[in-house]
Design a protein around this motif. Structure first.
Motif, PDB file in Angstrom:
ATOM      1  N   UNK A   1       0.814  -1.219   0.000  1.00  0.00           N
ATOM      2  CA  UNK A   1       0.000   0.000   0.000  1.00  0.00           C
ATOM      3  C   UNK A   1       0.847   1.268   0.000  1.00  0.00           C
ATOM      4  N   UNK A   2       2.167   1.103   0.016  1.00  0.00           N
ATOM      5  CA  UNK A   2       3.054   2.254   0.127  1.00  0.00           C
ATOM      6  C   UNK A   2       3.784   2.545  -1.181  1.00  0.00           C
TER       7      UNK A   2
ATOM      8  N   UNK B   1       3.810   7.718   0.233  1.00  0.00           N
ATOM      9  CA  UNK B   1       2.387   7.905  -0.091  1.00  0.00           C
ATOM     10  C   UNK B   1       1.632   6.638   0.285  1.00  0.00           C
ATOM     11  N   UNK B   2       0.610   6.800   1.120  1.00  0.00           N
ATOM     12  CA  UNK B   2      -0.238   5.671   1.498  1.00  0.00           C
ATOM     13  C   UNK B   2      -1.378   5.602   0.488  1.00  0.00           C
ATOM     14  N   UNK B   3      -1.286   4.679  -0.433  1.00  0.00           N
ATOM     15  CA  UNK B   3      -2.199   4.649  -1.575  1.00  0.00           C
ATOM     16  C   UNK B   3      -3.680   4.504  -1.209  1.00  0.00           C
TER      17      UNK B   3
ATOM     18  N   UNK C   1       0.186  11.638   2.359  1.00  0.00           N
ATOM     19  CA  UNK C   1       1.590  11.766   1.967  1.00  0.00           C
ATOM     20  C   UNK C   1       2.369  12.336   3.149  1.00  0.00           C
ATOM     21  N   UNK C   2       3.450  11.675   3.522  1.00  0.00           N
ATOM     22  CA  UNK C   2       4.322  12.158   4.590  1.00  0.00           C
ATOM     23  C   UNK C   2       5.755  12.145   4.078  1.00  0.00           C
ATOM     24  N   UNK C   3       6.584  13.002   4.639  1.00  0.00           N
ATOM     25  CA  UNK C   3       7.975  13.046   4.212  1.00  0.00           C
ATOM     26  C   UNK C   3       8.860  13.418   5.378  1.00  0.00           C
ATOM     27  N   UNK C   4      10.139  13.087   5.250  1.00  0.00           N
ATOM     28  CA  UNK C   4      11.119  13.445   6.257  1.00  0.00           C
ATOM     29  C   UNK C   4      12.460  13.611   5.566  1.00  0.00           C
TER      30      UNK C   4
ATOM     31  N   UNK D   1       3.219   8.583   9.539  1.00  0.00           N
ATOM     32  CA  UNK D   1       2.103   7.949   8.834  1.00  0.00           C
ATOM     33  C   UNK D   1       1.231   7.155   9.786  1.00  0.00           C
ATOM     34  N   UNK D   2       1.843   6.400  10.682  1.00  0.00           N
ATOM     35  CA  UNK D   2       1.065   5.630  11.659  1.00  0.00           C
ATOM     36  C   UNK D   2       0.182   6.557  12.495  1.00  0.00           C
ATOM     37  N   UNK D   3       0.759   7.683  12.909  1.00  0.00           N
ATOM     38  CA  UNK D   3      -0.012   8.629  13.702  1.00  0.00           C
ATOM     39  C   UNK D   3      -1.188   9.205  12.947  1.00  0.00           C
TER      40      UNK D   3
END
Length: 324
Positions: free
Chosen positions: A194-195, A220-222, A227-230, A247-249
């Motif tokens: 899913x990622x 990106x969680x499809x 969308x998260x980034x670091x 993403x989990x949060x």
């Protein structure tokens, strides 16, 4: 317990829960001892009026302890005692809103410093001319999430713009998201299929290693489109781990919103569950006022609030949640 430390992550979580429970019990034990001492002092004061002043002082101390313990009841949520991730997003308005988002970031960092909380910038996208388009902070400390959840929502600023040559008044908006910083053992089902994971070169400081190699990570969680980034860590592995944590949060927050909406439906309440609800006004012109629209708490000392003096706003919201 044999094998307790075999799983380090889970052991740390349980140890922290135990420490929180121990502090709670110690607080009520302390109150019980104070009450006993007040009763004993009251009996002595019947024969010695000179002890009445001391009795008043001890009674006030016991009252303060009780109020503090009663307030802690508002921090009894599943994740309230843990760490938090705070994301600030500039609203419409270009440079004005981006500068406002930067002011909010400074405000929360100052609040963290007041409480001696550890904090770090997980991800940051600067504005074109000033401020930030978005920034995510990780805050670590006792009840960090419990307190900071009071800040979730839209924050509105009214001021004379420092970017307007005509010195006109502008209104700016920024959105604040607050989610618990969840450890890897939390049951959030994220399937690798899913990622969508992209890597790129970090644009921040960090030396040649970060600039010449793809160390930054975007996930990106499809299924949800999140969308998260670091890009603030030195290695791709570290950035990926941090992005997955965010993403989990966010997935947890999404599930919690579904539950909240269902509860509101069952109660028959007309409650907006999105982040577009304005929770607080910060007015710097033509007068000075910060007012929380949920609790009606307000102050004219805008400088102190923007310098991190937020406890009163947070505490009143928390009390309001449990009807205190």
């Amino acid at each position: 317990m044999p094998g307790f430390w075999n799983d380090q992550a889970k052991a740390r979580v349980k140890s922290r829960e135990l420490d929180s429970l121990r502090k709670t019990v110690e607080g009520w034990d302390s109150l019980s001892q104070q009450v006993t001492e007040v009763i004993e002092l009251a009996e002595l004061a019947e024969d010695d009026p000179e002890l009445l002043a001391e009795l008043d002082e001890e009674l006030a101390n016991a009252g303060n302890t009780f109020e503090h313990q009663e307030f802690l009841l508002s921090l009894g949520g599943q994740y309230d005692a843990g760490d938090a991730l705070v994301s600030i997003h500039a609203g419409a308005g270009g440079t004005e809103a981006q500068d406002w988002a930067d002011m909010l970031m400074r405000m929360y960092l100052r609040w963290c410093d007041r409480r001696a909380f550890n904090h770090a910038i997980v991800d940051r996208t600067d504005g074109e001319a000033a401020g930030v388009k978005s920034v995510t902070l990780e805050v670590k400390g006792d009840y960090a999430y419990g307190y900071l959840q009071a800040e979730r929502g839209t924050h509105r600023l009214v001021r004379i713009s420092p970017f307007d040559a005509g010195n006109r008044r502008h209104t700016s908006f920024a959105k604040v998201e607050v989610i618990p910083s969840l450890d890897t053992d939390i049951e959030i089902d994220i399937k690798p299929t899913d990622l969508l994971i992209d890597t790129f070169r970090s644009s921040g400081a960090g030396g040649q290693h970060m600039q010449k190699n793809d160390t930054a990570c975007r996930i990106t969680h499809k299924p949800t489109g999140i969308v998260v980034s670091c890009q603030n860590e030195r290695s791709l592995t570290q950035n990926k781990e941090q992005a997955l944590k965010v993403l989990r949060g966010k997935l947890h927050a999404m599930e919690q919103e579904k539950i909240d909406r269902e509860r509101a439906r069952l109660k028959g309440e007309n409650v907006q569950a999105d982040f577009g609800t304005q929770i607080r006004n910060y007015v710097l012109h033509p007068y000075n006022l910060v007012k929380d629209l949920r609790t009606q708490v307000e102050t004219g000392n805008t400088g102190a609030v923007l310098d991190g003096d937020l406890d009163r706003f947070m505490e009143e919201w928390l009390k309001h949640q449990i009807g205190l």
